[in-house]
Design an enzyme around this catalytic site. Structure first.
Site, PDB file in Angstrom:
ATOM      1  N   ASP A  36     -15.319  -4.950  -0.899  1.00  0.00           N
ATOM      2  CA  ASP A  36     -14.764  -4.504   0.377  1.00  0.00           C
ATOM      3  C   ASP A  36     -15.894  -4.495   1.396  1.00  0.00           C
ATOM      4  OD1 ASP A  36     -12.427  -4.244  -1.056  1.00  0.00           O
ATOM      5  OD2 ASP A  36     -12.751  -2.129  -1.485  1.00  0.00           O
ATOM      6  N   ASP A  62       0.854  -1.192   0.000  1.00  0.00           N
ATOM      7  CA  ASP A  62       0.000   0.000   0.000  1.00  0.00           C
ATOM      8  C   ASP A  62       0.886   1.237   0.000  1.00  0.00           C
ATOM      9  OD1 ASP A  62      -2.087  -1.738   0.186  1.00  0.00           O
ATOM     10  OD2 ASP A  62      -2.625  -1.244   2.252  1.00  0.00           O
TER      11      ASP A  62
END
Length: 242
Positions: free
Chosen positions: A129, A8
């Site tokens: 998600d 990330d």
């Protein structure tokens, strides 16, 4: 099944955020390119690369880093974070990515999505998600009803998704086995599991679910690998065992 390390990126650094909140940055490393090379050297078969700055803040200042990672490794790279229009998705595909991870764009009308998926279906993977029956979008700052997304995915004949448990992501709390089993029972997708994978025990649990269903493509792991809580070689042995 595959183990895919997650990288990330936020403000040009590798970070881990608890439940995707930028005020809860847990880890920072200076060089995403070096980390990508490290995972390739360890034997990773692919990389999961997320531009959190684009996803959360709408700022695309990490493009050069992403391109450099793709150039500097020979394994497939999937990218996500802020890919909310056709032009940006096409740009990433032209960089040579394995596939583009999408979520917020699934809010668009079916005609727009049909055109996109008919052209690039093998290069796009939806990310579900998940949070309490809803789906996070726009860097997990907004949520929409799952049914609204599912109906479109069914019409688009999507067969494979990433299933991320937002409530567990970056927390090291372990996976929610029941969430995973329920999702698999109620839907026909093959899934990649992300969010909360924190130990070898979690890997074993996921492998056992795979034995029951044969519908888990792999796992995506970030913080637990970075902190050494999961040993790469041991995890690989479990995943590759019969």
């Amino acid at each position: 099944m595959l183990i895919i390390p997650a990288i990330d990126i936020y403000k040009s650094k590798v970070v881990r955020m608890e439940t995707g909140k930028k005020e809860k940055i847990i880890l920072e490393f200076d060089n995403p390119i070096d980390l990508a090379k490290y995972w390739e050297k360890k034997g990773a078969k692919a990389l999961h690369l997320i531009d959190l700055q684009s996803a959360i803040d709408g700022i695309d200042e990490n493009k050069n880093i992403i391109r450099e990672i793709i150039k500097n490794v020979s394994i497939p790279v999937e990218v996500g974070g802020g890919y909310r229009d056709k032009e940006k998705i096409e740009e990433a595909i032209n960089w040579g990515v394995w596939r583009v991870i999408v979520s917020s764009i699934l809010e668009k009308d079916l005609g727009y999505l049909s055109d996109l998926f008919s052209k690039y279906k093998e290069k796009i993977i939806p990310s579900i998600d998940w949070y309490d029956g809803r789906v996070g979008i726009k860097g997990w700052q907004d949520f929409v009803e799952w049914r609204n997304i599912k109906d479109k995915l069914d019409l688009l004949r999507v067969k494979e998704v990433i299933f991320t448990d937002i409530s567990r992501d970056g927390t090291l709390r372990g996976i929610n086995v029941e969430n995973i089993k329920t999702f698999l029972r109620l839907h026909d997708y093959d899934i990649w599991i992300a969010g909360g994978i924190s130990s070898i025990e979690d890997i074993i649990k996921i492998k056992n679910i795979w034995k029951e269903t044969e519908r888990i493509k792999g796992v995506i792991i970030g913080r637990a690998l970075l902190e050494g809580r999961i040993n790469w070689e041991e995890a690989e042995d479990i995943i590759n065992a019969g």
